[in-house]
Structures are given as structure tokens and as C-alpha cells.
Design a protein around this motif. Structure first.
Motif, PDB file in Angstrom:
ATOM      1  N   VAL A 182       0.850  -1.190   0.000  1.00  0.00           N
ATOM      2  CA  VAL A 182       0.000   0.000   0.000  1.00  0.00           C
ATOM      3  C   VAL A 182       0.887   1.242   0.000  1.00  0.00           C
ATOM      4  O   VAL A 182       1.889   1.309   0.719  1.00  0.00           O
ATOM      5  CB  VAL A 182      -0.922   0.017   1.239  1.00  0.00           C
ATOM      6  N   VAL A 183       0.536   2.207  -0.822  1.00  0.00           N
ATOM      7  CA  VAL A 183       1.260   3.481  -0.843  1.00  0.00           C
ATOM      8  C   VAL A 183       0.674   4.347   0.263  1.00  0.00           C
ATOM      9  O   VAL A 183      -0.408   4.929   0.113  1.00  0.00           O
ATOM     10  CB  VAL A 183       1.129   4.178  -2.212  1.00  0.00           C
ATOM     11  N   ALA A 184       1.387   4.407   1.375  1.00  0.00           N
ATOM     12  CA  ALA A 184       0.853   5.097   2.556  1.00  0.00           C
ATOM     13  C   ALA A 184       1.137   6.596   2.543  1.00  0.00           C
ATOM     14  O   ALA A 184       0.396   7.383   3.142  1.00  0.00           O
ATOM     15  CB  ALA A 184       1.436   4.471   3.823  1.00  0.00           C
ATOM     16  N   ALA A 185       2.216   6.994   1.872  1.00  0.00           N
ATOM     17  CA  ALA A 185       2.594   8.412   1.867  1.00  0.00           C
ATOM     18  C   ALA A 185       1.597   9.246   1.062  1.00  0.00           C
ATOM     19  O   ALA A 185       0.993   8.768   0.101  1.00  0.00           O
ATOM     20  CB  ALA A 185       3.998   8.575   1.290  1.00  0.00           C
ATOM     21  N   SER A 186       1.446  10.492   1.455  1.00  0.00           N
ATOM     22  CA  SER A 186       0.511  11.402   0.769  1.00  0.00           C
ATOM     23  C   SER A 186       1.272  12.252  -0.251  1.00  0.00           C
ATOM     24  O   SER A 186       1.523  13.447  -0.033  1.00  0.00           O
ATOM     25  CB  SER A 186      -0.200  12.294   1.794  1.00  0.00           C
ATOM     26  N   TYR A 187       1.662  11.631  -1.344  1.00  0.00           N
ATOM     27  CA  TYR A 187       2.402  12.355  -2.374  1.00  0.00           C
ATOM     28  C   TYR A 187       1.491  13.360  -3.077  1.00  0.00           C
ATOM     29  O   TYR A 187       0.320  13.076  -3.340  1.00  0.00           O
ATOM     30  CB  TYR A 187       2.979  11.373  -3.393  1.00  0.00           C
ATOM     31  N   ARG A 188       2.065  14.519  -3.398  1.00  0.00           N
ATOM     32  CA  ARG A 188       1.298  15.560  -4.066  1.00  0.00           C
ATOM     33  C   ARG A 188       1.968  15.934  -5.390  1.00  0.00           C
ATOM     34  O   ARG A 188       3.196  15.955  -5.511  1.00  0.00           O
ATOM     35  CB  ARG A 188       1.189  16.814  -3.190  1.00  0.00           C
ATOM     36  N   PHE A 189       1.122  16.222  -6.368  1.00  0.00           N
ATOM     37  CA  PHE A 189       1.589  16.567  -7.706  1.00  0.00           C
ATOM     38  C   PHE A 189       0.830  17.792  -8.205  1.00  0.00           C
ATOM     39  O   PHE A 189      -0.198  18.180  -7.646  1.00  0.00           O
ATOM     40  CB  PHE A 189       1.363  15.389  -8.661  1.00  0.00           C
ATOM     41  N   LYS A 190       1.337  18.381  -9.264  1.00  0.00           N
ATOM     42  CA  LYS A 190       0.655  19.498  -9.917  1.00  0.00           C
ATOM     43  C   LYS A 190       0.370  19.090 -11.355  1.00  0.00           C
ATOM     44  O   LYS A 190       1.275  18.684 -12.086  1.00  0.00           O
ATOM     45  CB  LYS A 190       1.526  20.750  -9.882  1.00  0.00           C
TER      46      LYS A 190
ATOM     47  N   ASP B  31       9.715  14.128  -2.267  1.00  0.00           N
ATOM     48  CA  ASP B  31       9.438  12.909  -1.507  1.00  0.00           C
ATOM     49  C   ASP B  31       9.180  11.711  -2.422  1.00  0.00           C
ATOM     50  O   ASP B  31       9.723  10.620  -2.204  1.00  0.00           O
ATOM     51  CB  ASP B  31       8.228  13.120  -0.587  1.00  0.00           C
ATOM     52  N   PHE B  32       8.344  11.891  -3.421  1.00  0.00           N
ATOM     53  CA  PHE B  32       8.011  10.790  -4.329  1.00  0.00           C
ATOM     54  C   PHE B  32       9.264  10.286  -5.038  1.00  0.00           C
ATOM     55  O   PHE B  32       9.526   9.075  -5.089  1.00  0.00           O
ATOM     56  CB  PHE B  32       6.971  11.262  -5.348  1.00  0.00           C
TER      57      PHE B  32
ATOM     58  N   CYS C 122      -2.816  17.778  -6.842  1.00  0.00           N
ATOM     59  CA  CYS C 122      -3.561  16.519  -6.856  1.00  0.00           C
ATOM     60  C   CYS C 122      -2.771  15.428  -6.147  1.00  0.00           C
ATOM     61  O   CYS C 122      -1.554  15.515  -5.983  1.00  0.00           O
ATOM     62  CB  CYS C 122      -3.896  16.101  -8.290  1.00  0.00           C
ATOM     63  N   SER C 123      -3.482  14.403  -5.739  1.00  0.00           N
ATOM     64  CA  SER C 123      -2.874  13.270  -5.049  1.00  0.00           C
ATOM     65  C   SER C 123      -2.555  12.170  -6.053  1.00  0.00           C
ATOM     66  O   SER C 123      -2.953  12.236  -7.228  1.00  0.00           O
ATOM     67  CB  SER C 123      -3.834  12.729  -3.988  1.00  0.00           C
ATOM     68  N   LEU C 124      -1.871  11.147  -5.584  1.00  0.00           N
ATOM     69  CA  LEU C 124      -1.590  10.001  -6.447  1.00  0.00           C
ATOM     70  C   LEU C 124      -2.894   9.355  -6.898  1.00  0.00           C
ATOM     71  O   LEU C 124      -3.041   8.965  -8.063  1.00  0.00           O
ATOM     72  CB  LEU C 124      -0.715   8.987  -5.699  1.00  0.00           C
TER      73      LEU C 124
END
Length: 239
Positions: free
Chosen positions: A64-72, A161-162, A79-81
Motif C-alpha cells: 500500500v502506498v501510505a505516503a501522501s504524495y502531491r503533484f501538480k 518525496d516521491f 492533486c494526489s496520487l
């Protein structure tokens, strides 16, 4: 490889070679035998690749991808993953080497994306497909326009982070490319598959790579007598 992934009802490859129809009738016996031997191996290799794809599809649920990665995204929206999936439950993502300190993108990443661009709209009929980079989204879009790419969707990492967590950003600031597949189940996102080929796993004289090779360039050159070459790489421009 586990034999369960092979179709046991297929005819032996050696029995299919007899259906070969030479284009020219004046081929030598030596060429005929060598070409028939090669055709048998091509059939066997095709079946191995088919079984390999089946084995990949049969992977158990990934982490499970637990981290809250953010993108533009291309509209500048955060936006999230999970958001990158859109209406799909599967996401294919390619991380390309175009960090904010690079004047120009990696030529090899550019070559790979160039071939993917031609199939981008078709790929997106089956799965979400995103290109992820660390450069500002405006730079990524500008380069895509320069290349005439219309089948790719770009997103920017809002922080590192990602890239760090997935091994795309090294401690010295250099980058690694990568392709990964995520699966969404409700609000949960899991890693389904990621190319994992460390440099230590490379064969002598080769870059670390998987099979099948996703690069159209290399697949075409593999058909030629000269092959890929050992001292050549694609460039951003040949003018």
C-alpha cells in the motif's frame, strides 16, 4: 519460470517452422537452415514473453502506498496520487529525468517518451497514463510542445518525496528514470509493478534493462546486422 504460465496446448515451435515461406527462392541452404533455426527461437521467445506477462499479471497485491504524495497537473491544480487515476483503476506512470536544474531533459527519456507519445491516446483507453517530472509543469509542457507530443499527460512533483522514496532521485542530485504501475481499490492505492533492475544486475557491456524492452528504438535496431552498438546513444537533436 513456473510452467503454469505457459499454454500447454500450443504446437511445438519446430513444427510451425515448416510454414515459413521464403521471399526469395535463391536463398542458400546455409541461410535457410539458419533462418529456420532462428524462427523456431523467435516462436519460443514469443511464448516466453507471453508467459512472462501472465506471471506479471498474477502478482499478489503489492504494498500500500501510505505516503501522501502531491503533484501538480497541467492546469496547475494540486492533486494526489489517487487523483492521477481519473476514471481508471490502474495507473501507468513514467518518471523522466528532467529535474529543475537540468537545462534540457535526458535524451534517452526523451526518446522513450517519443515512442510512447505515438501510443499515448490508445494506452489511455485501457489505463491512466502519466509522465512525472521534477521540473515545473510549465517547462515540461513547453518541451512537449517543442517535440510535438500530443498523447502524453505530464505532472510535476510538488516536492522531492516521491522521487526519493521510489529511488528516482539520488543523494547527489542525479536522477534515474523509471516506469511503475499502481492499482487503486477504493481509496487505497497499491504498487502493482515497478521495473526493478539495479546496475549490479546488468549483463556485461549493457545497461540494466528488463524484457520486453519498452524502447522502440532498441527493438528496431535489434533487427539490423549492426545491432544497438556499444558507443552510441540517442540525442535531442541531430542538426
Amino acid at each position: 519460470m513456473d510452467t503454469q504460465f505457459f499454454d500447454k496446448n500450443l504446437k511445438p515451435a519446430k513444427d510451425l517452422v515448416k510454414f515459413r515461406k521464403p521471399v526469395f527462392s535463391n536463398e542458400s541452404e546455409a541461410y535457410k537452415k539458419a533462418r529456420e533455426d532462428l524462427m523456431q527461437q523467435e516462436i519460443e521467445f514469443r511464448r516466453f514473453e507471453t508467459a512472462l506477462a501472465a506471471q506479471r499479471r498474477a502478482l499478489p497485491p503489492g504494498p500500500v502506498v501510505a505516503a501522501s504524495y502531491r503533484f501538480k497537473d497541467e492546469n496547475g491544480n494540486s492533486c494526489s496520487l489517487k487523483d492521477l487515476f481519473g476514471e481508471h483503476t490502474t495507473l501507468v506512470a513514467y518518471f523522466w529525468m528532467y529535474g529543475p536544474k537540468r537545462a534540457r531533459p535526458c535524451p534517452m527519456c526523451t526518446n522513450t517518451l517519443g515512442s510512447m507519445n505515438g501510443n499515448g491516446n490508445d494506452i489511455k483507453q485501457r489505463t491512466a497514463f502519466k509522465v512525472i517530472g521534477r521540473s515545473p509543469i510549465e517547462r515540461q509542457i513547453a518541451f512537449a510542445l517543442e517535440r510535438g507530443w500530443q498523447g502524453l499527460d505530464f505532472v510535476e512533483c510538488e516536492n522531492d518525496d516521491f522521487a526519493k522514496d521510489l529511488g528516482f532521485l539520488n543523494k547527489d542530485g542525479t536522477e534515474n528514470p523509471g516506469i511503475m504501475v499502481f492499482k487503486r481499490e477504493g481509496d487505497e492505492v497499491r504498487l502493482f509493478y515497478m521495473v526493478e533492475m539495479p546496475k549490479e544486475a546488468a549483463d556485461p557491456g549493457q545497461d540494466p534493462r528488463v524484457s520486453p524492452d519498452l524502447g522502440t528504438l532498441w527493438n528496431v535496431l535489434d533487427l539490423t546486422p549492426e545491432g544497438r552498438g556499444k558507443d552510441w546513444y540517442p540525442k535531442l537533436s541531430y542538426s
